[in-house]
Design an enzyme around this catalytic site. Structure first.
Site, PDB file in Angstrom:
ATOM      1  N   GLU A 169     -30.093 132.231 -11.167  1.00  0.00           N
ATOM      2  CA  GLU A 169     -29.992 131.560 -12.463  1.00  0.00           C
ATOM      3  C   GLU A 169     -31.257 131.815 -13.297  1.00  0.00           C
ATOM      4  OE1 GLU A 169     -27.904 130.459 -14.334  1.00  0.00           O
ATOM      5  OE2 GLU A 169     -28.974 129.148 -15.708  1.00  0.00           O
ATOM      6  N   LYS A 187     -31.469 133.704 -17.027  1.00  0.00           N
ATOM      7  CA  LYS A 187     -32.079 133.111 -18.228  1.00  0.00           C
ATOM      8  C   LYS A 187     -33.048 134.099 -18.862  1.00  0.00           C
ATOM      9  CE  LYS A 187     -29.991 130.694 -18.699  1.00  0.00           C
ATOM     10  NZ  LYS A 187     -28.895 129.887 -18.250  1.00  0.00           N
ATOM     11  N   HIS A 207     -33.959 145.705   2.629  1.00  0.00           N
ATOM     12  CA  HIS A 207     -32.750 146.534   2.610  1.00  0.00           C
ATOM     13  C   HIS A 207     -32.621 147.333   1.320  1.00  0.00           C
ATOM     14  CE1 HIS A 207     -31.554 144.638   6.320  1.00  0.00           C
ATOM     15  NE2 HIS A 207     -31.880 143.475   5.764  1.00  0.00           N
ATOM     16  N   CYS A 214     -16.317 133.720 -32.161  1.00  0.00           N
ATOM     17  CA  CYS A 214     -15.882 133.521 -33.541  1.00  0.00           C
ATOM     18  C   CYS A 214     -15.663 132.037 -33.843  1.00  0.00           C
ATOM     19  CB  CYS A 214     -14.564 134.230 -33.781  1.00  0.00           C
ATOM     20  SG  CYS A 214     -14.549 135.933 -33.292  1.00  0.00           S
ATOM     21  N   LYS A 220     -21.757 131.818 -27.484  1.00  0.00           N
ATOM     22  CA  LYS A 220     -21.869 130.621 -26.661  1.00  0.00           C
ATOM     23  C   LYS A 220     -20.625 130.397 -25.816  1.00  0.00           C
ATOM     24  CE  LYS A 220     -23.652 126.824 -25.125  1.00  0.00           C
ATOM     25  NZ  LYS A 220     -24.649 127.001 -24.064  1.00  0.00           N
ATOM     26  N   ASN A 279      -9.336 133.827 -34.371  1.00  0.00           N
ATOM     27  CA  ASN A 279     -10.170 133.924 -33.162  1.00  0.00           C
ATOM     28  C   ASN A 279      -9.271 134.394 -32.027  1.00  0.00           C
ATOM     29  OD1 ASN A 279     -12.234 132.773 -34.568  1.00  0.00           O
ATOM     30  ND2 ASN A 279     -12.262 130.837 -33.447  1.00  0.00           N
ATOM     31  N   GLY A 280      -9.807 135.235 -31.141  1.00  0.00           N
ATOM     32  CA  GLY A 280      -9.006 135.683 -30.006  1.00  0.00           C
ATOM     33  C   GLY A 280      -8.739 137.178 -30.093  1.00  0.00           C
ATOM     34  N   TRP A 302     -17.335 137.523 -34.268  1.00  0.00           N
ATOM     35  CA  TRP A 302     -18.084 138.171 -33.187  1.00  0.00           C
ATOM     36  C   TRP A 302     -17.242 139.379 -32.799  1.00  0.00           C
ATOM     37  CZ3 TRP A 302     -17.551 139.254 -27.886  1.00  0.00           C
ATOM     38  CH2 TRP A 302     -18.752 139.490 -27.199  1.00  0.00           C
ATOM     39  N   GLU A 330     -31.209 137.155 -20.524  1.00  0.00           N
ATOM     40  CA  GLU A 330     -30.358 136.917 -21.686  1.00  0.00           C
ATOM     41  C   GLU A 330     -31.114 136.512 -22.941  1.00  0.00           C
ATOM     42  OE1 GLU A 330     -28.574 132.663 -20.183  1.00  0.00           O
ATOM     43  OE2 GLU A 330     -27.510 133.676 -21.768  1.00  0.00           O
ATOM     44  N   ARG A 389     -22.537 129.579 -31.884  1.00  0.00           N
ATOM     45  CA  ARG A 389     -21.586 130.236 -30.985  1.00  0.00           C
ATOM     46  C   ARG A 389     -21.776 131.743 -30.956  1.00  0.00           C
ATOM     47  NH1 ARG A 389     -17.231 126.677 -30.090  1.00  0.00           N
ATOM     48  NH2 ARG A 389     -15.912 128.421 -29.519  1.00  0.00           N
TER      49      ARG A 389
HETATM   50  C1  F6R Z   1     -25.867 131.704 -19.553  1.00  0.00           C
HETATM   51  C2  F6R Z   1     -24.640 131.254 -20.161  1.00  0.00           C
HETATM   52  C3  F6R Z   1     -23.358 131.867 -19.722  1.00  0.00           C
HETATM   53  C4  F6R Z   1     -22.310 130.768 -19.474  1.00  0.00           C
HETATM   54  C5  F6R Z   1     -20.952 131.404 -19.167  1.00  0.00           C
HETATM   55  C6  F6R Z   1     -19.910 130.370 -18.831  1.00  0.00           C
HETATM   56  O1  F6R Z   1     -26.947 130.998 -20.029  1.00  0.00           O
HETATM   57  O2  F6R Z   1     -24.638 130.404 -20.994  1.00  0.00           O
HETATM   58  O3  F6R Z   1     -23.533 132.658 -18.606  1.00  0.00           O
HETATM   59  O4  F6R Z   1     -22.744 129.975 -18.426  1.00  0.00           O
HETATM   60  O5  F6R Z   1     -20.529 132.138 -20.281  1.00  0.00           O
HETATM   61  O6  F6R Z   1     -19.718 129.494 -19.891  1.00  0.00           O
HETATM   62  P1  F6R Z   1     -18.959 128.131 -19.693  1.00  0.00           P
HETATM   63  O7  F6R Z   1     -19.787 127.284 -18.803  1.00  0.00           O
HETATM   64  O8  F6R Z   1     -18.847 127.564 -21.071  1.00  0.00           O
HETATM   65  O9  F6R Z   1     -17.634 128.448 -19.075  1.00  0.00           O
END
Ligand code: F6R
Length: 608
Positions: A483, A487, A506, A2, A603, A99-100, A75, A490, A27
């Site tokens: 990683e 990517k 396994h 949010c 985000k 927010n929260g 959100w 997501e 975000r």
């Molecule tokens: C993946 C992604 C998330 C963040 C995670 C932690 O691409 O962006 O997995 O890495 O939410 O976010 P931060 O680094 O802001 O604590």
């Protein structure tokens, strides 16, 4: 997650509120709304489900010159995305954005049983609670906000206005960021400083437990216990160019391609190539204490967790007498984990606001363990609460998927490990190759990105129809594979999982069939031959292998090969990860999905 904006001043509030909300779009959100008040206090409230453009359409018939207002992108947490659940929430003459999460909203709602709630949200309960103290406005709005917040359990960043006093906004925070921008005859509010760019560079970051009463020319901050706070005015360092696409089709591509520069910023002033050593001032740990460190716990979520995992493999290579444990923050905060004496905790977060990571930081601090932040967002909550820290300085990361932060987080943590190794007297002959490669990485990244972009773009076309991907690697290539898979899932919504090569037998080997492709990370090194044997096993079962390798004489007959040509050896997995980033990007473009704002994601995850 949010976003909050607010405006009081000489200009039209609607203009700033809409432009500010657009800045916060990255975000992630599912509805938006604004309320403004005219000089007599008459409110204009407009809310819409979906994108801010829907809100703008509705505003066409509601244009106002009002000079005060608050806005929000929501959100969904409690209640589906809909107009009635969108903020601002109105209770009588009072409006609130939040927010929260209000954890005890059910109990509070039960107490407020005379009020007819119109939404399914916890936020409306908070609005009703504040209003129950405010009533007909006999007492200052700030007092009502304070009374209400004393009863609240949970996290909040809020902004409140009332028709009874159309000159002031009351804002407060606990666990959800709020910034107050100081302009000329205007004061601006935002949950993220990027919304203020172009309006002011001077800002006050509110701390947890603080409430501010804000007018066009005055900001009065107190704690919930009514103690006055003399706030520090800070300079917003980000510039407008950093939050614009700069000619790229998407923020994600821009952020992938700017890694040579962003990593250069991470390294600035911290690497001494001649002596083969690194200097990290931020953590502020005296050398005697560095020498004593026996254990490092690295805490993060998602990409930050993967960065920590990869860094842990490296740190173990050059400081053998140290154990490194990397943990997922959302799990760790509820574990009864023992942290041995002489430990240090690395708290890794791009945004510096991730709720689970922040909770771990607070818990770890309570136990008396020294904490070091590996953070990007300057002035963020984690950055302010750690004992010391190293900013990665990659600039704003706007696209929801984290890319440039990962590369810099890994290197920042490796440099922290090298700092410990140096203090412990590890031979320079062991440390120097790491330092040398680190200094060469930005240039190597540039070359790999230039070479690989076209190849990846072409190869992706072969795999667009696949809904399943397996990412494979071992040793340092394993966290890198994790990683890469994250990517892809997501942003391209492809079911992608990562396995250590050695784990295939396994279980996962049973998956291999024509529905799956396998992206194999094959860096040169001691375990290369073993990884090749694993690839053979996949091939023997009809696998569709994409090999990413820096081995010159790669002679396996696989479906696709992406070659990395670089003198970088130790950190080759970081170069391979660039391929995974581009692969996910082009896959998403081919599938026609929203690259920068993938569905269901936000985000900065400021709720648990
Ligand atoms: C993946 C992604 C998330 C963040 C995670 C932690 O691409 O962006 O997995 O890495 O939410 O976010 P931060 O680094 O802001 O604590």
């Amino acid at each position: 997650m949010c976003g909050i904006v607010g405006y009081v001043g000489k200009n039209k509030a609607q203009d700033f509120l809409i432009s500010g909300l657009k800045r916060l779009e990255y975000r992630g959100y599912d509805s938006a709304g604004i309320v403004t008040l005219d000089n007599d206090g008459k409110a204009t409230l407009v809310r819409a489900k979906g994108k801010i453009t829907n809100l703008e359409d509705k505003l066409k018939n509601n244009k106002k010159d009002d000079k005060i207002g608050i806005g929000h992108t929501r959100w969904a947490t409690h209640g589906e995305p809909s107009e009635k659940n969108a903020h601002p929430h109105q209770v009588d003459k009072l409006f609130l954005v939040h927010n929260g999460i209000i954890e005890n909203y059910k109990e509070l709602k039960a107490e407020l049983n005379e009020y007819d709630f119109k939404s399914d949200t916890d936020s409306e309960v908070l609005a009703a609670l504040i209003n129950s103290f405010y009533g007909d406005g006999k007492y200052p709005l700030t007092n009502a906000v304070v009374q209400a917040l004393k009863l609240v359990k949970g996290t909040y960043g809020i902004a409140v206005v009332s028709e009874l006093n159309p000159n002031e906004i009351v804002v407060a925070r606990s666990g959800s960021p709020l910034v107050i921008g100081i302009g000329h005859d205007e004061t601006l509010i935002a949950s993220d400083a990027s919304a203020l760019l172009g309006h002011t560079k001077r800002a006050i970051y509110l701390n947890d437990g603080e409430v501010a009463t804000v007018t066009a020319n005055n900001i009065e901050i107190k704690t919930l216990n009514a103690e006055p706070v003399s706030a520090k005015v800070e300079k917003i360092e980000t510039n407008l160019a950093a939050i614009q696409k700069g000619g790229y089709a998407h923020f994600l591509l821009k952020e992938i391609m700017e890694q040579p520069e962003s990593l250069t910023e991470t390294l600035r002033g911290r690497v001494n190539i001649e002596d083969g050593v690194v200097h990290l001032g931020g953590p502020g740990i005296p050398e005697t204490e560095l020498r004593r460190i026996k254990h490092i716990v690295i805490v993060g979520c998602g990409t930050a967790y993967h960065a920590g995992l990869l860094a842990s493999y490296y740190i173990e290579q050059f400081t053998p007498e140290i154990t490194v444990e990397t943990v997922i923050a959302s799990e760790y905060r509820y574990r009864q984990a023992y942290i041995p004496e002489d430990s240090v905790a690395l708290i890794v977060s791009q945004s510096g606001e991730t709720a689970d990571t922040l909770a771990c930081l607070r818990e770890i601090k309570k136990r008396g363990v020294r904490t070091v932040g590996i953070v990007n967002a300057i002035g963020s909550t984690i950055a302010r609460e750690v004992d010391g820290g190293t900013y990665v300085h990659v600039g704003p990361e706007i696209s929801v998927a984290s890319t440039k932060a990962f590369t810099s987080q890994v290197i920042a943590m490796v440099m922290f490990g090298l700092t410990i190794a140096q203090a412990k007297g590890v031979k320079n002959a062991i440390i120097r190759p790491y330092v040398t490669e680190i200094s060469k990485l930005p240039e190597a990244i540039k070359e790999v990105l230039n070479e690989a972009e076209g190849t990846v773009r072409k190869i992706v076309k072969k795999y667009v129809s696949y809904d399943h991907g397996i990412y494979l690697g071992r040793d340092v290539a394993y966290p890198t594979a994790m990683e890469g898979a994250l990517k892809l899932k997501e942003i391209a919504y492809v079911d992608a999982n990562a396995y250590a090569f050695g784990e295939l037998k396994h279980g996962p080997l049973a998956l291999i069939d024509d529905r799956f492709f396998e992206l194999a990370l094959l860096p040169e090194g001691e375990l290369y031959d073993k990884a090749v044997s694993n690839v053979q096993e996949v091939l023997a079962r009809g696998g569709h292998i994409i090999a990413v390798t820096n081995v010159d004489k790669f002679d396996l007959s696989v479906e696709s090969i992406i070659k990395i040509n670089s003198e970088i050896k130790i950190f080759a997995p970081l170069l391979m990860n660039l391929v995974s980033q581009l692969f996910a990007y082009y896959m998403t473009v081919e599938k026609g999905y929203n690259v920068d704002q993938p569905r269901n994601l936000a985000k900065s995850v400021t709720v648990e």
